[in-house]
Design a protein around this motif. Sequence first.
Motif, mmCIF file in Angstrom:
data_model
loop_
_atom_site.group_PDB
_atom_site.id
_atom_site.type_symbol
_atom_site.label_atom_id
_atom_site.label_comp_id
_atom_site.label_asym_id
_atom_site.label_seq_id
_atom_site.Cartn_x
_atom_site.Cartn_y
_atom_site.Cartn_z
ATOM 1 N N ALA A 8 41.221 35.888 37.270
ATOM 2 C CA ALA A 8 40.946 37.321 37.262
ATOM 3 C C ALA A 8 40.232 37.764 35.991
ATOM 4 C CB ALA A 8 42.247 38.103 37.435
ATOM 5 N N GLU A 9 40.128 36.873 34.997
ATOM 6 C CA GLU A 9 39.416 37.197 33.762
ATOM 7 C C GLU A 9 37.932 36.893 33.850
ATOM 8 O OE1 GLU A 9 41.321 35.086 30.621
ATOM 9 O OE2 GLU A 9 43.308 35.860 31.080
ATOM 10 N N ILE A 10 37.492 36.204 34.899
ATOM 11 C CA ILE A 10 36.066 35.935 35.065
ATOM 12 C C ILE A 10 35.367 37.251 35.366
ATOM 13 C CG2 ILE A 10 34.341 34.717 36.445
ATOM 14 C CD1 ILE A 10 36.411 32.559 36.975
ATOM 15 N N PRO A 11 34.344 37.634 34.596
ATOM 16 C CA PRO A 11 33.673 38.918 34.824
ATOM 17 C C PRO A 11 33.185 39.047 36.263
ATOM 18 C CG PRO A 11 32.978 37.985 32.732
ATOM 19 C CD PRO A 11 33.799 36.935 33.405
ATOM 20 N N GLY A 12 33.499 40.185 36.875
ATOM 21 C CA GLY A 12 33.077 40.449 38.242
ATOM 22 C C GLY A 12 34.031 39.954 39.304
ATOM 23 N N ILE A 13 35.117 39.273 38.901
ATOM 24 C CA ILE A 13 36.091 38.729 39.852
ATOM 25 C C ILE A 13 37.419 39.470 39.710
ATOM 26 C CG2 ILE A 13 37.462 36.703 40.489
ATOM 27 C CD1 ILE A 13 34.579 36.465 41.348
ATOM 28 N N TYR A 14 37.978 39.865 40.842
ATOM 29 C CA TYR A 14 39.278 40.530 40.894
ATOM 30 C C TYR A 14 40.173 39.715 41.829
ATOM 31 C CZ TYR A 14 36.563 44.497 39.099
ATOM 32 O OH TYR A 14 35.751 45.303 38.357
ATOM 33 N N GLY A 126 46.784 42.613 53.490
ATOM 34 C CA GLY A 126 45.440 42.576 52.938
ATOM 35 C C GLY A 126 45.093 43.828 52.172
ATOM 36 N N VAL A 127 45.461 44.989 52.734
ATOM 37 C CA VAL A 127 45.214 46.262 52.048
ATOM 38 C C VAL A 127 45.946 46.292 50.709
ATOM 39 C CG1 VAL A 127 45.648 48.746 52.143
ATOM 40 C CG2 VAL A 127 44.768 47.563 54.159
ATOM 41 N N ALA A 128 47.201 45.877 50.703
ATOM 42 C CA ALA A 128 47.998 45.900 49.477
ATOM 43 C C ALA A 128 47.422 44.982 48.408
ATOM 44 C CB ALA A 128 49.445 45.510 49.783
ATOM 45 N N ALA A 129 46.957 43.811 48.815
ATOM 46 C CA ALA A 129 46.393 42.865 47.852
ATOM 47 C C ALA A 129 45.100 43.410 47.246
ATOM 48 C CB ALA A 129 46.138 41.524 48.528
ATOM 49 N N VAL A 130 44.239 44.024 48.066
ATOM 50 C CA VAL A 130 42.997 44.600 47.549
ATOM 51 C C VAL A 130 43.286 45.726 46.567
ATOM 52 C CG1 VAL A 130 40.915 45.899 48.153
ATOM 53 C CG2 VAL A 130 41.608 43.942 49.536
ATOM 54 N N ARG A 131 44.203 46.598 46.943
ATOM 55 C CA ARG A 131 44.530 47.734 46.072
ATOM 56 C C ARG A 131 45.089 47.236 44.740
ATOM 57 N NH1 ARG A 131 41.630 50.714 47.202
ATOM 58 N NH2 ARG A 131 41.597 50.686 44.934
ATOM 59 N N ASP A 135 43.002 48.047 41.417
ATOM 60 C CA ASP A 135 43.674 49.027 40.554
ATOM 61 C C ASP A 135 44.162 48.419 39.249
ATOM 62 O OD1 ASP A 135 43.252 50.890 42.508
ATOM 63 O OD2 ASP A 135 45.314 50.857 43.289
ATOM 64 N N ASN A 136 44.316 47.089 39.225
ATOM 65 C CA ASN A 136 44.826 46.416 38.015
ATOM 66 C C ASN A 136 43.901 45.258 37.649
ATOM 67 O OD1 ASN A 136 47.657 47.796 37.955
ATOM 68 N ND2 ASN A 136 47.461 46.986 40.042
ATOM 69 N N PRO A 137 42.655 45.580 37.261
ATOM 70 C CA PRO A 137 41.648 44.529 37.070
ATOM 71 C C PRO A 137 41.962 43.539 35.953
ATOM 72 C CG PRO A 137 40.850 46.643 36.248
ATOM 73 C CD PRO A 137 42.104 46.929 36.999
#
Length: 327
Positions: A8-14, A126-131, A135-137
Amino acid sequence: MSEITNIAEIPGIYAASATSEDAGTGCTVIICPKGAVGGVDVRGGAPATRETDLLRPEETVGVLHAVVLSGGSAYGLAAACGVAEELERSEIGLDVGVGLVPIVSSACLFDLACGDGHVRPTSDFGVAAVRSALDNPKEPLDRGNVGAGAGCTVGKFAGPDRCMKSGLGQGVQSAGSLVCGAVSAVNAVGNIKDPSTGTYIAGVLDDKKGTVLSPDQFFQDMAKGAGEAKMPLRTNTTISCIATNAKLTKAQATKVAQMAADAYAHTIYPTHTTNDGDTIFVMATGEVEAPVDVVGVMATSALEKAILDAAWSAEGAYGHPSARDIA
């Protein structure tokens, strides 16, 4: 660039997961809102997948917005629908003139025998994982008994009573400005082996459930007709995603996925069996120029780390001990 230790620390990746701990299932999503170049390699005999044909080099769609790794067997593909819907609500997707269509690829593993098999990852997962991811990048992606790793087990060729708990693992390999990060949910029929020592760290247990056995004698007995096949058919899979900041074409991303499959051979024995649905996705954000072979070697190393991490980070659950328990 500071040292990166989490995908998640790779720029542009969440990245984030949604988990039902009681049911032993969940999903993990890796998102590139700006769109990545995607590739895939499917080697197992029983895959449950979505939008893998679209990633072939000859197909015309050249962008990938998310990869979903999910439990729930084929039922878990529903989680990807939720991911696509939530990405659209977040205005992420391919512009098709009349709206945005998020390009979401997915692979699922069989965890119905671990926890509550009547609960599967739905679109709400899926919705919960995306949010959670958007929301917490800066939140690191969790490991162990979470997301797609919640119900993972390994070493099932001697039957479910002697297998061990595995989970979701991560690994990162970097050189200069080039980074390859891997996420893997390890639900293999085979054992997990540390390639640096040759030691089996998780897999089929002996009768006293205190030692991991080598698969060799088991399969030799089967070949001689003295052993009994106890592995459940089509209930095993290792599914993975590699995210890199390398600049790749679709053909090159596909080659990286193919090269990274060596990590399975290095750490899982046996692998790519008729009872596995092994799949590897690649997402390339296109920030750094690098030879494709270099990216492939680094991706392989990152995936090896992720598979070992899946075994070591898992906690014993649902009656199955983990590597931590018998180390």
